[in-house]
Design a protein around this motif. Structure first.
Motif, PDB file in Angstrom:
ATOM      1  N   MET A   1       0.846  -1.204   0.000  1.00 10.11           N
ATOM      2  CA  MET A   1       0.000   0.000   0.000  1.00 10.11           C
ATOM      3  C   MET A   1       0.871   1.240   0.000  1.00 10.11           C
ATOM      4  SD  MET A   1      -1.383   0.121   3.969  1.00 10.11           S
ATOM      5  CE  MET A   1      -1.887  -1.602   3.972  1.00 10.11           C
ATOM      6  N   GLY A   2       0.266   2.372  -0.364  1.00  8.84           N
ATOM      7  CA  GLY A   2       1.010   3.620  -0.433  1.00  8.84           C
ATOM      8  C   GLY A   2       1.338   4.179   0.937  1.00  8.84           C
ATOM      9  N   LYS A   3       2.239   5.152   0.960  1.00  9.36           N
ATOM     10  CA  LYS A   3       2.717   5.712   2.224  1.00  9.36           C
ATOM     11  C   LYS A   3       2.207   7.123   2.486  1.00  9.36           C
ATOM     12  CE  LYS A   3       6.906   7.320  -0.117  1.00  9.36           C
ATOM     13  NZ  LYS A   3       8.377   7.285  -0.169  1.00  9.36           N
ATOM     14  N   THR A   4       1.394   7.666   1.572  1.00 15.23           N
ATOM     15  CA  THR A   4       0.981   9.068   1.675  1.00 15.23           C
ATOM     16  C   THR A   4       0.199   9.353   2.940  1.00 15.23           C
ATOM     17  OG1 THR A   4       0.876   9.185  -0.738  1.00 15.23           O
ATOM     18  CG2 THR A   4      -0.201  10.949   0.501  1.00 15.23           C
ATOM     19  N   ARG A   5      -0.788   8.507   3.255  1.00 13.84           N
ATOM     20  CA  ARG A   5      -1.616   8.753   4.445  1.00 13.84           C
ATOM     21  C   ARG A   5      -0.800   8.602   5.716  1.00 13.84           C
ATOM     22  NH1 ARG A   5      -7.312   6.026   4.819  1.00 13.84           N
ATOM     23  NH2 ARG A   5      -7.407   7.601   6.466  1.00 13.84           N
ATOM     24  N   LEU A   6       0.128   7.654   5.726  1.00 14.07           N
ATOM     25  CA  LEU A   6       0.973   7.468   6.905  1.00 14.07           C
ATOM     26  C   LEU A   6       1.810   8.716   7.162  1.00 14.07           C
ATOM     27  CD1 LEU A   6       2.940   4.324   7.911  1.00 14.07           C
ATOM     28  CD2 LEU A   6       4.154   6.485   7.746  1.00 14.07           C
ATOM     29  N   GLU A   7       2.381   9.290   6.102  1.00 11.76           N
ATOM     30  CA  GLU A   7       3.183  10.501   6.240  1.00 11.76           C
ATOM     31  C   GLU A   7       2.335  11.674   6.725  1.00 11.76           C
ATOM     32  OE1 GLU A   7       6.706  10.604   3.063  1.00 11.76           O
ATOM     33  OE2 GLU A   7       4.761  10.273   2.129  1.00 11.76           O
ATOM     34  N   ALA A   8       1.150  11.840   6.134  1.00  7.06           N
ATOM     35  CA  ALA A   8       0.286  12.962   6.501  1.00  7.06           C
ATOM     36  C   ALA A   8      -0.174  12.852   7.948  1.00  7.06           C
ATOM     37  CB  ALA A   8      -0.917  13.013   5.557  1.00  7.06           C
ATOM     38  N   PHE A   9      -0.558  11.644   8.360  1.00  8.24           N
ATOM     39  CA  PHE A   9      -1.019  11.435   9.735  1.00  8.24           C
ATOM     40  C   PHE A   9       0.116  11.704  10.725  1.00  8.24           C
ATOM     41  CE2 PHE A   9      -1.642   8.583  13.406  1.00  8.24           C
ATOM     42  CZ  PHE A   9      -2.843   9.090  13.883  1.00  8.24           C
ATOM     43  N   SER A  10       1.308  11.193  10.418  1.00  9.07           N
ATOM     44  CA  SER A  10       2.458  11.379  11.306  1.00  9.07           C
ATOM     45  C   SER A  10       2.816  12.857  11.436  1.00  9.07           C
ATOM     46  CB  SER A  10       3.657  10.598  10.776  1.00  9.07           C
ATOM     47  OG  SER A  10       3.362   9.218  10.683  1.00  9.07           O
ATOM     48  N   GLU A  69       6.948   1.203  -0.265  1.00 11.47           N
ATOM     49  CA  GLU A  69       5.685   0.614   0.147  1.00 11.47           C
ATOM     50  C   GLU A  69       5.666   0.380   1.651  1.00 11.47           C
ATOM     51  OE1 GLU A  69       6.821  -4.092  -0.574  1.00 11.47           O
ATOM     52  OE2 GLU A  69       5.465  -3.084  -1.985  1.00 11.47           O
ATOM     53  N   VAL A  70       4.458   0.338   2.206  1.00  5.55           N
ATOM     54  CA  VAL A  70       4.262   0.041   3.624  1.00  5.55           C
ATOM     55  C   VAL A  70       3.164  -1.009   3.737  1.00  5.55           C
ATOM     56  CG1 VAL A  70       4.954   2.361   4.355  1.00  5.55           C
ATOM     57  CG2 VAL A  70       2.542   1.880   3.933  1.00  5.55           C
ATOM     58  N   GLY A  71       3.102  -1.650   4.900  1.00  2.00           N
ATOM     59  CA  GLY A  71       2.075  -2.649   5.144  1.00  2.00           C
ATOM     60  C   GLY A  71       1.418  -2.430   6.487  1.00  2.00           C
ATOM     61  N   GLY A  72       0.537  -3.343   6.872  1.00  4.90           N
ATOM     62  CA  GLY A  72      -0.188  -3.205   8.134  1.00  4.90           C
ATOM     63  C   GLY A  72       0.732  -3.167   9.337  1.00  4.90           C
ATOM     64  N   GLY A  73       1.772  -4.023   9.313  1.00  7.14           N
ATOM     65  CA  GLY A  73       2.716  -4.022  10.422  1.00  7.14           C
ATOM     66  C   GLY A  73       3.443  -2.700  10.563  1.00  7.14           C
ATOM     67  N   VAL A  74       3.742  -2.077   9.437  1.00 10.55           N
ATOM     68  CA  VAL A  74       4.407  -0.776   9.457  1.00 10.55           C
ATOM     69  C   VAL A  74       3.495   0.282  10.065  1.00 10.55           C
ATOM     70  CG1 VAL A  74       5.320   1.077   7.998  1.00 10.55           C
ATOM     71  CG2 VAL A  74       5.924  -1.290   7.513  1.00 10.55           C
ATOM     72  N   LEU A  75       2.215   0.216   9.737  1.00 14.04           N
ATOM     73  CA  LEU A  75       1.260   1.187  10.284  1.00 14.04           C
ATOM     74  C   LEU A  75       1.225   1.111  11.808  1.00 14.04           C
ATOM     75  CD1 LEU A  75      -1.732   0.886   7.779  1.00 14.04           C
ATOM     76  CD2 LEU A  75       0.191   2.484   7.734  1.00 14.04           C
ATOM     77  N   TRP A  76       1.209  -0.107  12.352  1.00 16.15           N
ATOM     78  CA  TRP A  76       1.180  -0.261  13.808  1.00 16.15           C
ATOM     79  C   TRP A  76       2.518   0.131  14.427  1.00 16.15           C
ATOM     80  CZ3 TRP A  76      -2.896  -0.345  16.641  1.00 16.15           C
ATOM     81  CH2 TRP A  76      -4.097  -0.833  16.124  1.00 16.15           C
ATOM     82  N   LEU A 126       9.985  -1.795   8.208  1.00 16.28           N
ATOM     83  CA  LEU A 126      10.060  -1.318   6.828  1.00 16.28           C
ATOM     84  C   LEU A 126      11.044  -2.136   6.002  1.00 16.28           C
ATOM     85  CD1 LEU A 126      10.006   2.534   7.423  1.00 16.28           C
ATOM     86  CD2 LEU A 126       8.351   1.262   6.040  1.00 16.28           C
ATOM     87  N   ILE A 127      12.108  -2.568   6.654  1.00 14.59           N
ATOM     88  CA  ILE A 127      13.157  -3.289   5.936  1.00 14.59           C
ATOM     89  C   ILE A 127      12.843  -4.785   5.810  1.00 14.59           C
ATOM     90  CG2 ILE A 127      15.565  -4.031   6.064  1.00 14.59           C
ATOM     91  CD1 ILE A 127      16.129  -1.311   7.441  1.00 14.59           C
ATOM     92  N   ALA A 128      12.354  -5.380   6.894  1.00 11.34           N
ATOM     93  CA  ALA A 128      12.274  -6.837   6.976  1.00 11.34           C
ATOM     94  C   ALA A 128      11.271  -7.465   6.020  1.00 11.34           C
ATOM     95  CB  ALA A 128      11.950  -7.256   8.414  1.00 11.34           C
ATOM     96  N   ASN A 133      12.107  -1.890  -0.338  1.00 11.35           N
ATOM     97  CA  ASN A 133      12.698  -0.897   0.561  1.00 11.35           C
ATOM     98  C   ASN A 133      14.177  -1.177   0.822  1.00 11.35           C
ATOM     99  OD1 ASN A 133      10.133   0.138   0.695  1.00 11.35           O
ATOM    100  ND2 ASN A 133       9.657  -0.745   2.695  1.00 11.35           N
ATOM    101  N   ALA A 134      14.836  -1.803  -0.148  1.00  6.64           N
ATOM    102  CA  ALA A 134      16.252  -2.174   0.021  1.00  6.64           C
ATOM    103  C   ALA A 134      17.145  -0.953   0.202  1.00  6.64           C
ATOM    104  CB  ALA A 134      16.711  -2.992  -1.176  1.00  6.64           C
ATOM    105  N   ILE A 135      16.755   0.168  -0.382  1.00  7.24           N
ATOM    106  CA  ILE A 135      17.560   1.393  -0.246  1.00  7.24           C
ATOM    107  C   ILE A 135      17.709   1.767   1.226  1.00  7.24           C
ATOM    108  CG2 ILE A 135      17.664   3.860  -0.750  1.00  7.24           C
ATOM    109  CD1 ILE A 135      16.238   3.336  -3.355  1.00  7.24           C
TER     110      ILE A 135
END
Length: 204
Positions: A1-10, A69-76, A126-128, A133-135
């Protein structure tokens, strides 16, 4: 999933955290500068906490810029970080109001420890589990600076039991350490962008 909402919320939560902190700076009832003197502990704790929140916001921005990209675990994991950051105004006010007494200074250090641990967990999530997200993984490496910060926070909380001013000094040292620009992620992103541009030029 995209990261836009996560960035805006943070960004929104961090902005609120800073707003809450500045509201703890009460306006003196007198008009002379001597009325500001009793506020110096509150102001010092506010400045240090503002710097810390700014450091986390800056590093959070760079970290998310390096991922695709981000996932559910990243959100939590991100919410976990924001939870500990949201406690900074509380321990900041407690420490400032009580003129850096032992209990509040220890609590401040423990919150800083948990913020650092939560940030490390977010980076790990984010990495695992995201190959794209290898960068970020290459940029962070072994993260010696992050691990050293946790050790110094724990040391600051420990010595605060005996000399609160020394614990506060260690917190200041870590803040200064992070004020020195950490360009690992930024440089890695620039490097990858240049490689992609060079590859695209060759294809043409």
């Amino acid at each position: 999933m995209g990261k836009t909402r996560l960035e805006a919320f943070s960004d929104g939560v961090i902005a609120i955290i800073i707003t809450i902190m500045v509201l703890e700076l009460k306006v003196p009832h007198h008009a002379d500068f001597r009325a500001l003197l009793p506020l110096w502990p509150i102001f010092m704790s506010y400045v240090l906490s503002f710097i810390y929140v700014g450091i986390y916001w800056s590093n959070h921005h760079h970290m998310l810029h390096a991922v695709e990209e981000v996932g559910g675990g990243v959100l939590w994991a991100n919410l976990h970080l924001l939870f500990w950051l949201s406690l900074i105004p509380f321990v900041t006010a407690w420490m400032g109001e009580n003129h850096f007494e032992t209990g509040p200074t220890v609590a401040y250090g423990l919150v800083l420890v948990m913020c650092a641990v939560a940030y490390a967990l977010l980076a790990w999530r984010l990495i695992a589990h995201h190959d794209k997200n290898a960068i970020l993984a290459e940029a962070i490496g072994k993260d010696r600076k992050g691990k050293l910060s946790i050790v110094l926070y724990l040391a600051g909380a420990a010595v605060s039991w005996f000399a609160a001013w020394l614990g506060f000094l260690l917190y200041v040292v870590v803040a200064i350490m992070w004020l020195i620009p950490d360009r690992r992620i930024e440089n890695k992103v620039i490097e990858e962008s240049r490689q992609e541009e060079a590859a695209a030029h060759v294809d043409k």
